[in-house]
Design an enzyme around this catalytic site. Structure first.
Site, short mmCIF file in Angstrom:
data_model
loop_
_atom_site.label_atom_id
_atom_site.label_comp_id
_atom_site.label_asym_id
_atom_site.label_seq_id
_atom_site.Cartn_x
_atom_site.Cartn_y
_atom_site.Cartn_z
N LYS A 106 62.28 77.78 33.76
CA LYS A 106 61.00 77.38 34.34
C LYS A 106 60.92 75.85 34.30
O LYS A 106 60.95 75.23 33.24
CB LYS A 106 59.84 77.99 33.56
N LYS A 151 61.83 79.73 38.14
CA LYS A 151 60.55 79.30 38.68
C LYS A 151 60.49 77.78 38.69
O LYS A 151 60.80 77.16 37.66
CB LYS A 151 59.41 79.87 37.80
#
Length: 320
Positions: free
Chosen positions: A190, A244
């Protein structure tokens, strides 16, 4: 080469990558405030939903064959504090939403984030000591929160906080509480991205966030670090891993899938989806084609599933 491209049937016959409804996870924002329900201005086509509307949306998604829905909460600011106490409320918005979905739309899988940013008054994913995120004290509340979500009926818990060691702590807590079958989807890679802006508006953390998240989310310039993060999380018990944001990190998706061969998801985040929607609304591009093209790109890069706000729309386009 052009001979194979002459007709729709021949293009379909030799197509290398296929996007199906089964590859989609619907991401949706829920709220405990009637006054907050409705469209999110910075995220065209997306609205905060109350629980009745959530159930209706989940029914539509299930009827289209979408296998799972991922929930993201917008809570009343008065319930936020420095210790994220609302994250441990077994009668809070998210546990109640899970119970409604499992009771009324049992055929759809339910994925819930394990993170503190929707519940803290400072907008960070961890507890703070002064201006510093305290990794280890955060782990305990994440584990306890994951158990509450599992007891409400969550099928997959998804730690998105990027604290070190959280997958192992959450796995142990779930097992000890009698939930060995609850899966863990780790936000393993992320990145500290500018693409999260509309989402932070949607859940009400944009104005609250103090500083930024670069001390715990990844540097967008790094690749090898992502592989190290994934290896750690798999070793600690993650069942699937996620990248992400999605589209700017297709190389990361491909590297992870190639190196580890595990279920690899991507998140088409709010900034990505807002750009697609805005391009369509302003007549700059065909947003339907943009949506399907970007989702296909995730599959081509090796992703097994994609979390997207456009899942219902994409499912309808695929079925038509």
């Amino acid at each position: 080469m052009r001979r194979k491209r002459q007709s729709a049937w021949s293009r379909d016959l030799v197509r290398e990558t296929r996007l199906t409804v089964a590859d989609l996870v619907l991401t949706t924002v829920i709220t405990d405030s009637e006054s907050a329900e409705g469209p999110v201005p910075s995220l065209p086509g997306v609205a905060r939903l109350g629980l009745d509307a959530l159930v209706a949306q989940a029914r539509e998604a299930a009827s289209l064959g979408i296998p799972a829905i991922a929930l993201f909460p917008h809570i009343d600011p008065s319930k936020k504090d420095g210790s994220a106490s609302e994250a441990l409320n077994a009668d809070g918005l998210v546990p109640n939403a899970i119970r409604r979905l499992k009771a009324e739309v049992p055929e759809i899988g339910v994925i819930v984030d394990v993170a503190l940013d929707p519940f803290t008054d400072h907008g960070h994913d961890g507890l703070m000591q002064g201006d510093v995120i305290d990794n280890d004290s955060t782990l305990d509340i994440l584990a306890r929160g994951a158990v509450i979500l599992a007891e409400a009926g969550a099928d997959i818990v998804a730690p998105s906080d990027m604290m070190d060691g959280r997958i192992g702590i959450v796995r142990d807590a779930l097992d000890e509480a009698g939930h060995p079958d609850v899966m863990i989807l780790s936000y393993a890679a992320k990145y500290a991205s500018a693409f999260y802006g509309p989402y932070r508006d949607a859940i009400g953390t944009a104005s609250a966030l103090r500083g930024d998240k670069r001390t715990y989310q990844m540097d967008p310039a790094n690749t090898e670090e992502a592989l190290h993060e994934v290896a750690m999380d798999l070793n600690e018990g993650a069942d699937m891993v996620m990248v992400k944001p999605g589209l700017p990190y297709l190389d990361i998706c491909h590297r992870i899938k190639t190196e580890f061969g595990v279920p690899t998801f991507a998140f088409q985040v709010s900034g990505e989806y807002a750009m697609i929607q805005s391009a369509g609304e302003n007549g700059w591009a065909d947003s339907d084609r943009l949506l399907l093209e970007t989702l296909t790109a995730f599959r081509r890069a090796g992703c097994d599933a994609v979390l997207t706000y456009g899942a219902i729309r994409a499912a309808k386009l695929l079925k038509s």
